[in-house]
Write an enzyme that holds these catalytic residues in place. Structure first.
Site, PDB file in Angstrom:
ATOM      1  N   GLU A 116      -1.925  -5.320  -3.613  1.00 21.53           N
ATOM      2  CA  GLU A 116      -0.959  -4.614  -2.758  1.00 21.53           C
ATOM      3  C   GLU A 116       0.162  -5.550  -2.306  1.00 21.53           C
ATOM      4  O   GLU A 116       1.331  -5.152  -2.266  1.00 21.53           O
ATOM      5  CB  GLU A 116      -1.673  -4.022  -1.548  1.00 21.53           C
ATOM      6  CG  GLU A 116      -2.598  -2.867  -1.888  1.00 21.53           C
ATOM      7  CD  GLU A 116      -3.412  -2.377  -0.718  1.00 21.53           C
ATOM      8  OE1 GLU A 116      -3.953  -1.264  -0.804  1.00 21.53           O
ATOM      9  OE2 GLU A 116      -3.523  -3.109   0.294  1.00 21.53           O
ATOM     10  N   ASP A 119       0.832  -1.205   0.000  1.00 21.31           N
ATOM     11  CA  ASP A 119       0.000   0.000   0.000  1.00 21.31           C
ATOM     12  C   ASP A 119       0.866   1.255   0.000  1.00 21.31           C
ATOM     13  O   ASP A 119       0.599   2.214  -0.728  1.00 21.31           O
ATOM     14  CB  ASP A 119      -0.910  -0.026   1.236  1.00 21.31           C
ATOM     15  CG  ASP A 119      -1.707   1.250   1.400  1.00 21.31           C
ATOM     16  OD1 ASP A 119      -2.570   1.519   0.550  1.00 21.31           O
ATOM     17  OD2 ASP A 119      -1.467   1.989   2.378  1.00 21.31           O
TER      18      ASP A 119
END
Length: 222
Positions: free
Chosen positions: A116, A44
């Site tokens: 992610e 992320d």
């Protein structure tokens, strides 16, 4: 892995990035296997840095608000899940059989996390440049897309309220259904002097957006 365009030196990173926690916890617990939760934390941040850096470089005349809207469009759940499915990674996610049977492989929340985690795995295996090249190959074409800097419904509704001299909209979760791996949220939005509207979605954010869109559409029809 050919789908990713990266040759992993440490394939355990890729294995972990594709493994849902349903195989490492509870009755399916496997102490020898890692899942993607720690990796998604890193991924992320890496994605955020790469996208922020490129937007800053690509749009030198854009103000902070414009850059934020463009950024949010690229890192939101829907975008990550869509890219994950476009690549075909959704077909390679390891999860408990009951979760797979319930449609876990199509759950946007799971696909977002996997995407992610994959970015983190590439970053940890090949460094920042490798992660940036991967993101470049999947995201760059989206940065100039029409509507990439458009305000989302919640932002537009809040701006309308401010201009009308009203307090900000209030969003409330009125119902949450479904299992943990595939939740459904019903949210209503209220704005002083107006009828409330409800939205549904697989996340609170998507349900809020839908509710805001309905209220905006009603306002525009007046």
């Amino acid at each position: 892995m050919r789908l990713l365009g990266h040759d992993f030196k440490d394939r355990s990173l890729l294995q972990a990035a594709l493994t849902h926690s349903s195989l490492t916890r509870g009755r399916h617990q496997n102490h020898a296997q890692q899942d993607y939760e720690r990796l998604e934390f890193v991924g992320d941040r890496v994605l955020g840095l790469v996208i922020s850096e490129e937007l800053f470089r690509r749009f030198p005349q854009a103000d902070a608000g414009n850059l934020s809207r463009r950024y949010n469009a690229q890192v939101r759940r829907e975008t990550l899940a869509e890219i994950c499915a476009e690549i075909g990674i959704d077909k390679f996610v390891f999860m408990a059989s009951d979760l797979a049977a319930a449609g876990g492989g199509e759950n946007p929340a799971i696909l977002e996390d996997v995407m992610e985690a994959i970015i983190a795995a590439i970053y940890l295996d090949g460094g920042y440049d490798a992660a940036r090249e991967f993101i470049k190959s999947k995201w760059w074409q989206r940065l100039d897309k029409e509507g990439a800097s458009k305000k989302d419904a919640k932002s537009s509704l809040q701006e309308w309220a401010a201009k009308a001299g009203k307090p900000p909209p209030v969003y409330t979760v009125v119902e949450e259904t479904g299992p943990d791996h595939a939740p459904r949220f019903k949210v209503d939005v209220r704005l002083k002097g107006l009828d409330p509207f409800e939205g549904m979605g697989t996340s609170k954010r998507s349900a809020e957006q839908q509710a805001a869109e309905k209220m905006l559409k009603d306002l525009q029809s007046e």
